[in-house]
Design an enzyme around this catalytic site. Sequence first.
Site, PDB file in Angstrom:
ATOM      1  N   CYS A 125      26.117  -1.173 -15.272  1.00  0.00           N
ATOM      2  CA  CYS A 125      27.300  -0.721 -16.027  1.00  0.00           C
ATOM      3  C   CYS A 125      28.512  -1.629 -15.797  1.00  0.00           C
ATOM      4  CB  CYS A 125      27.639   0.710 -15.657  1.00  0.00           C
ATOM      5  SG  CYS A 125      26.232   1.823 -15.826  1.00  0.00           S
ATOM      6  N   HIS A 261      34.540   1.863 -17.904  1.00  0.00           N
ATOM      7  CA  HIS A 261      33.147   2.150 -18.268  1.00  0.00           C
ATOM      8  C   HIS A 261      33.033   3.643 -18.563  1.00  0.00           C
ATOM      9  CE1 HIS A 261      28.969   2.919 -18.113  1.00  0.00           C
ATOM     10  NE2 HIS A 261      28.960   3.379 -16.874  1.00  0.00           N
ATOM     11  N   ASN A 292      26.774   7.698 -21.990  1.00  0.00           N
ATOM     12  CA  ASN A 292      26.965   6.538 -21.119  1.00  0.00           C
ATOM     13  C   ASN A 292      25.984   5.447 -21.563  1.00  0.00           C
ATOM     14  OD1 ASN A 292      26.586   4.688 -19.012  1.00  0.00           O
ATOM     15  ND2 ASN A 292      26.964   6.201 -17.408  1.00  0.00           N
TER      16      ASN A 292
HETATM   17  C1  LIG Z   1      25.336  14.422 -12.664  1.00  0.00           C
HETATM   18  C2  LIG Z   1      26.435  15.420 -12.325  1.00  0.00           C
HETATM   19  C3  LIG Z   1      27.131  15.880 -13.605  1.00  0.00           C
HETATM   20  C4  LIG Z   1      25.795  16.630 -11.641  1.00  0.00           C
HETATM   21  O1  LIG Z   1      26.817  17.535 -11.270  1.00  0.00           O
HETATM   22  P1  LIG Z   1      26.854  18.096  -9.796  1.00  0.00           P
HETATM   23  O2  LIG Z   1      27.961  19.046  -9.736  1.00  0.00           O
HETATM   24  O3  LIG Z   1      26.883  16.951  -8.849  1.00  0.00           O
HETATM   25  O4  LIG Z   1      25.454  18.825  -9.736  1.00  0.00           O
HETATM   26  P2  LIG Z   1      24.624  19.276  -8.470  1.00  0.00           P
HETATM   27  O5  LIG Z   1      23.326  18.573  -8.507  1.00  0.00           O
HETATM   28  O6  LIG Z   1      25.422  19.214  -7.200  1.00  0.00           O
HETATM   29  O7  LIG Z   1      24.404  20.783  -8.815  1.00  0.00           O
HETATM   30  C5  LIG Z   1      25.486  21.726  -8.894  1.00  0.00           C
HETATM   31  C6  LIG Z   1      25.018  22.977  -9.580  1.00  0.00           C
HETATM   32  O8  LIG Z   1      24.767  22.666 -10.967  1.00  0.00           O
HETATM   33  C7  LIG Z   1      23.392  22.949 -11.291  1.00  0.00           C
HETATM   34  N1  LIG Z   1      22.940  21.901 -12.200  1.00  0.00           N
HETATM   35  C8  LIG Z   1      22.588  20.635 -11.919  1.00  0.00           C
HETATM   36  N2  LIG Z   1      22.257  19.992 -13.040  1.00  0.00           N
HETATM   37  C9  LIG Z   1      22.411  20.862 -14.049  1.00  0.00           C
HETATM   38  C10 LIG Z   1      22.246  20.778 -15.439  1.00  0.00           C
HETATM   39  N3  LIG Z   1      21.861  19.630 -16.038  1.00  0.00           N
HETATM   40  N4  LIG Z   1      22.522  21.854 -16.195  1.00  0.00           N
HETATM   41  C11 LIG Z   1      22.931  23.012 -15.623  1.00  0.00           C
HETATM   42  N5  LIG Z   1      23.114  23.145 -14.293  1.00  0.00           N
HETATM   43  C12 LIG Z   1      22.854  22.081 -13.521  1.00  0.00           C
HETATM   44  C13 LIG Z   1      22.656  22.926  -9.975  1.00  0.00           C
HETATM   45  O9  LIG Z   1      21.504  23.723 -10.009  1.00  0.00           O
HETATM   46  C14 LIG Z   1      23.693  23.498  -9.023  1.00  0.00           C
HETATM   47  O10 LIG Z   1      23.717  24.900  -9.166  1.00  0.00           O
HETATM   48  P3  LIG Z   1      24.069  25.861  -7.913  1.00  0.00           P
HETATM   49  O11 LIG Z   1      25.485  25.521  -7.528  1.00  0.00           O
HETATM   50  O12 LIG Z   1      23.925  27.230  -8.474  1.00  0.00           O
HETATM   51  O13 LIG Z   1      23.069  25.502  -6.846  1.00  0.00           O
HETATM   52  C15 LIG Z   1      27.487  14.801 -11.362  1.00  0.00           C
HETATM   53  O14 LIG Z   1      26.937  14.571 -10.099  1.00  0.00           O
HETATM   54  C16 LIG Z   1      28.053  13.523 -11.876  1.00  0.00           C
HETATM   55  O15 LIG Z   1      28.769  13.527 -12.843  1.00  0.00           O
HETATM   56  N6  LIG Z   1      27.780  12.387 -11.188  1.00  0.00           N
HETATM   57  C17 LIG Z   1      28.212  11.083 -11.617  1.00  0.00           C
HETATM   58  C18 LIG Z   1      27.244  10.627 -12.609  1.00  0.00           C
HETATM   59  C19 LIG Z   1      27.683   9.396 -13.346  1.00  0.00           C
HETATM   60  O16 LIG Z   1      28.742   9.336 -13.860  1.00  0.00           O
HETATM   61  N7  LIG Z   1      26.814   8.425 -13.393  1.00  0.00           N
HETATM   62  C20 LIG Z   1      27.027   7.251 -14.100  1.00  0.00           C
HETATM   63  C21 LIG Z   1      27.444   6.178 -13.209  1.00  0.00           C
HETATM   64  S1  LIG Z   1      27.290   4.632 -14.020  1.00  0.00           S
END
Ligand SMILES: CC(C)(COP(=O)(O)OP(=O)(O)OC[C@H]1O[C@@H](n2cnc3c(N)ncnc32)[C@H](O)[C@@H]1OP(=O)(O)O)[C@@H](O)C(=O)NCCC(=O)NCCS
Length: 336
Positions: A125, A261, A292
Amino acid sequence: MTATIIPRAGAAHARILGVGGYRPARIVPNSELVDRIDSSDEWIQSRSGIRTRRWASPEETVAEMSIAAAGKALAHAGLDASQVGCVIVSTVTHLKQTPAIATEIAHRLGAGGGRAAAFDVSAACAGFCYGVSLASDMVRGGSAEYVLVIGVERLSDLTNLSDRGTAFIFGDGAGAVVIGPSNTPGIGPVVWGSDGSQSEAITQTIDWNDLRDDREQEFPTLKMEGQKVFRWAVWEMAKVCEQALDAAGVKAEDLDAFIPHQANMRITDAMIKALKLPPEVPVARDIAENGNTSAASIPLAMERMLESGEAVSGGTALIMGFGAGLVYAGQVITLP
Ligand SMILES: CC(C)(COP(=O)(O)OP(=O)(O)OC[C@H]1O[C@@H](n2cnc3c(N)ncnc32)[C@H](O)[C@@H]1OP(=O)(O)O)[C@@H](O)C(=O)NCCC(=O)NCCS
């Protein structure tokens, strides 16, 4: 006797002369993805800002999308492909080890009359900003007068639609710019780097050797440690933005656009806060419709902001890419 080597002089300065993008025809709303990952449109929008993304058809190949975007960038710059001395393609989704896709693209465009230098860059990215930095140095160093930088991805090819952490994030598309000589500075010093200690944070599930040795394995897809990437992006990348502004001698309040980005809308919002970016500075939010698109996201967002009138030609923008590696690069530029 030691021979004297004659150096080649380049341009005093470089700038982006034109930008163009290609967005695949197929629009995929969150509703198409939610069942397989037990999610909802509301959850995806609140966690990422993404409403839709585009997925390429089999005909919308890495080369086809690149050629379409490059054609628009050349037309915007008022240049012919024959004037291009080098084609740089940033991508992680050209799924053929060799040769680089840049050579086919250069050939089909007629870049440099079919003889332009051409190579691929693998910087995920951050790939577009890496390419801009290389191109700027080439123009100023005299190794090419005009350089085409293309960011292109078909991330749908590497997306596991059952992975809750990544299925909704990625999209496909291509963006291109032409970089050439300028009388005034149009591309500021790059601030770039890497952190290989976090190379597992975003990576392919298995490498090609694993697949060769065990054909029963599933085709590789992308996996990501979402929270780790989120924290790194929010804490470390805002600092890199500040360094890129300082290196160019530009203040946040002097910006006419901020084009990070398009990783995640929440990361963008956190960066705005950390940078204390005044609310009147327009910020790229192409991710809402396009997802993305990795190396393609910055030129696509730039094109959208210029077409919509949110940003103007000649304005000053901060661009900043970051992703798998981990890698990052940012610079201040004059908009084409
Ligand atoms: C991917 C992302 C949105 C996930 O969100 P998160 O808050 O970290 O998610 P987690 O894995 O910690 O899970 C948190 C909760 O959401 C739930 N969850 C995870 N993915 C889910 C989905 N796709 N839909 C619904 N619920 C979801 C989990 O089960 C968890 O539930 P709980 O609290 O009841 O246990 C987040 O980590 C993120 O934005 N990361 C950066 C990603 C990015 O920008 N990447 C590109 C870089 S180039």
